[in-house]
Write an enzyme that holds these catalytic residues in place. Structure first.
Site, PDB file in Angstrom:
ATOM      1  N   GLY A  14      13.794  72.746 -43.526  1.00 35.51           N
ATOM      2  CA  GLY A  14      13.327  72.099 -42.307  1.00 35.51           C
ATOM      3  C   GLY A  14      13.308  70.584 -42.340  1.00 35.51           C
ATOM      4  O   GLY A  14      12.566  69.969 -41.580  1.00 35.51           O
ATOM      5  N   SER A  15      14.171  69.957 -43.160  1.00 30.57           N
ATOM      6  CA  SER A  15      14.158  68.493 -43.153  1.00 30.57           C
ATOM      7  C   SER A  15      14.683  67.959 -41.815  1.00 30.57           C
ATOM      8  O   SER A  15      14.233  66.912 -41.337  1.00 30.57           O
ATOM      9  CB  SER A  15      14.938  67.909 -44.327  1.00 30.57           C
ATOM     10  OG  SER A  15      16.309  68.134 -44.181  1.00 30.57           O
ATOM     11  N   ASN A  16      15.589  68.674 -41.191  1.00 31.34           N
ATOM     12  CA  ASN A  16      16.066  68.237 -39.864  1.00 31.34           C
ATOM     13  C   ASN A  16      14.992  68.427 -38.799  1.00 31.34           C
ATOM     14  O   ASN A  16      14.846  67.592 -37.907  1.00 31.34           O
ATOM     15  CB  ASN A  16      17.349  68.978 -39.468  1.00 31.34           C
ATOM     16  CG  ASN A  16      18.563  68.356 -40.116  1.00 31.34           C
ATOM     17  OD1 ASN A  16      19.048  67.325 -39.680  1.00 31.34           O
ATOM     18  ND2 ASN A  16      19.030  68.969 -41.199  1.00 31.34           N
ATOM     19  N   MET A  88      20.172  80.404 -40.219  1.00 28.61           N
ATOM     20  CA  MET A  88      21.237  81.068 -40.967  1.00 28.61           C
ATOM     21  C   MET A  88      21.687  82.395 -40.337  1.00 28.61           C
ATOM     22  O   MET A  88      21.910  83.376 -41.050  1.00 28.61           O
ATOM     23  CB  MET A  88      20.796  81.292 -42.422  1.00 28.61           C
ATOM     24  CG  MET A  88      20.398  80.020 -43.142  1.00 28.61           C
ATOM     25  SD  MET A  88      21.718  78.778 -43.138  1.00 28.61           S
ATOM     26  CE  MET A  88      22.780  79.486 -44.380  1.00 28.61           C
ATOM     27  N   ARG A  89      21.784  82.418 -39.025  1.00 25.49           N
ATOM     28  CA  ARG A  89      22.235  83.637 -38.334  1.00 25.49           C
ATOM     29  C   ARG A  89      23.237  83.253 -37.250  1.00 25.49           C
ATOM     30  O   ARG A  89      23.144  82.153 -36.703  1.00 25.49           O
ATOM     31  CB  ARG A  89      21.100  84.359 -37.604  1.00 25.49           C
ATOM     32  CG  ARG A  89      19.910  84.512 -38.360  1.00 25.49           C
ATOM     33  CD  ARG A  89      19.062  85.698 -37.979  1.00 25.49           C
ATOM     34  NE  ARG A  89      18.708  86.260 -39.239  1.00 25.49           N
ATOM     35  CZ  ARG A  89      19.184  87.351 -39.754  1.00 25.49           C
ATOM     36  NH1 ARG A  89      19.977  88.109 -39.065  1.00 25.49           N
ATOM     37  NH2 ARG A  89      18.850  87.731 -40.952  1.00 25.49           N
ATOM     38  N   ASN A 105      24.175  72.905 -32.616  1.00 18.88           N
ATOM     39  CA  ASN A 105      23.953  73.094 -34.053  1.00 18.88           C
ATOM     40  C   ASN A 105      24.387  71.846 -34.797  1.00 18.88           C
ATOM     41  O   ASN A 105      25.227  71.095 -34.325  1.00 18.88           O
ATOM     42  CB  ASN A 105      24.791  74.299 -34.520  1.00 18.88           C
ATOM     43  CG  ASN A 105      24.620  74.591 -35.997  1.00 18.88           C
ATOM     44  OD1 ASN A 105      23.499  74.562 -36.520  1.00 18.88           O
ATOM     45  ND2 ASN A 105      25.717  74.859 -36.696  1.00 18.88           N
ATOM     46  N   HIS A 107      25.969  70.693 -38.575  1.00 22.29           N
ATOM     47  CA  HIS A 107      26.633  71.302 -39.739  1.00 22.29           C
ATOM     48  C   HIS A 107      27.048  70.194 -40.712  1.00 22.29           C
ATOM     49  O   HIS A 107      27.585  69.167 -40.284  1.00 22.29           O
ATOM     50  CB  HIS A 107      27.859  72.095 -39.263  1.00 22.29           C
ATOM     51  CG  HIS A 107      28.560  72.776 -40.381  1.00 22.29           C
ATOM     52  ND1 HIS A 107      28.086  73.935 -40.962  1.00 22.29           N
ATOM     53  CD2 HIS A 107      29.683  72.437 -41.066  1.00 22.29           C
ATOM     54  CE1 HIS A 107      28.895  74.288 -41.940  1.00 22.29           C
ATOM     55  NE2 HIS A 107      29.869  73.400 -42.031  1.00 22.29           N
TER      56      HIS A 107
HETATM   57  C1  GRF Z   1      21.484  71.154 -42.865  1.00 25.19           C
HETATM   58  O1  GRF Z   1      22.326  70.583 -43.824  1.00 25.19           O
HETATM   59  C2  GRF Z   1      22.239  71.552 -41.644  1.00 25.19           C
HETATM   60  O2  GRF Z   1      23.361  70.764 -41.417  1.00 25.19           O
HETATM   61  C3  GRF Z   1      22.671  72.959 -41.970  1.00 25.19           C
HETATM   62  O3  GRF Z   1      21.594  73.511 -42.675  1.00 25.19           O
HETATM   63  C4  GRF Z   1      20.903  72.478 -43.352  1.00 25.19           C
HETATM   64  C5  GRF Z   1      19.455  72.614 -43.014  1.00 25.19           C
HETATM   65  O4  GRF Z   1      18.666  71.742 -43.782  1.00 25.19           O
HETATM   66  N1  GRF Z   1      23.016  73.702 -40.782  1.00 25.19           N
HETATM   67  P1  GRF Z   1      17.132  71.539 -43.447  1.00 25.19           P
HETATM   68  O5  GRF Z   1      16.477  72.922 -43.487  1.00 25.19           O
HETATM   69  O6  GRF Z   1      17.045  70.929 -42.087  1.00 25.19           O
HETATM   70  O7  GRF Z   1      16.614  70.654 -44.524  1.00 25.19           O
END
Ligand code: GRF
Length: 186
Positions: A14-16, A88-89, A105, A107
């Site tokens: 969840g860093s994003n 992840m789905r 999304n 990526h």
């Molecule tokens: C990120 O690198 C994103 O690009 C990918 O999954 C990762 C999620 O990282 N889809 P976080 O859980 O947000 O740290």
């Protein structure tokens, strides 16, 4: 005027999600949807008082079934945009049709290169000189929807997977909020 309402879907660290919470977003994140009970992103949501909907896909008969339940939750709180951040789905037609053109999304590669899991490792081992980050609309494929924005990240000979990952993620953390705001304010 009240802000547009959005949900974040995540399965892991969840860093994003955190970066979105710390950014000056043009929308309110009113729900975190998570398919992994116990995921670290849930603690981050709790600390920010963001309500969560956590589900275990194995307890549903099909993807259409759990997506129908997710849609109900999203509609209850008036969500109009969905931001996938390490979810992840694959999204199925049920969700895609309910939120057509409103699911994006992020990526960690320059798509269409290195789709799917382990994109950073894939790029690192491929020996390419640059990789990057892509924000895209989703469709029923794996990381295949129309691209909205990209940013390159150089791979240095001295890089390890960890140093590359750190640089890629720091790009993700400012790029995603920036693109989200551009889309919402369009
Ligand atoms: C990120 O690198 C994103 O690009 C990918 O999954 C990762 C999620 O990282 N889809 P976080 O859980 O947000 O740290």
């Amino acid at each position: 005027m009240s802000k547009v309402k959005a949900a974040v879907f995540a399965s892991g660290t969840g860093s994003n999600f955190q970066a979105m919470m710390e950014a000056d977003l043009a929308c309110d994140v009113v729900l975190l949807v998570c398919d992994k009970p116990g995921a670290a992103v849930l603690d981050r949501a709790a600390r920010r008082d963001v309500p969560t909907f956590v589900f275990d896909p194995k307890s549903f008969a099909s993807r259409a079934n759990y997506e129908a339940e997710i849609i109900e939750k999203l509609q209850e709180v008036g969500v109009t945009w969905i931001f996938l951040a390490g979810y992840m789905r694959i999204a199925g037609t049920t969700l895609l049709q309910a939120f057509e053109g409103k699911i994006i999304n992020i990526h960690p590669s320059l798509l269409p290169r290195f789709p799917g899991k382990d994109a950073i490792e894939q790029a690192y081992h491929a020996g390419v000189e640059k990789t990057g980050v892509t924000v895209h609309y989703i469709d029923e494929g794996i990381d295949t929807g129309p691209i909205i924005a990209t940013e390159s990240v150089e791979i240095f000979p001295s890089d390890t997977i960890e140093t590359l990952q750190t640089r890629i993620q720091s790009v993700e953390h400012y790029l995603y909020p920036q693109v989200i705001n551009q889309l919402i304010l369009k």
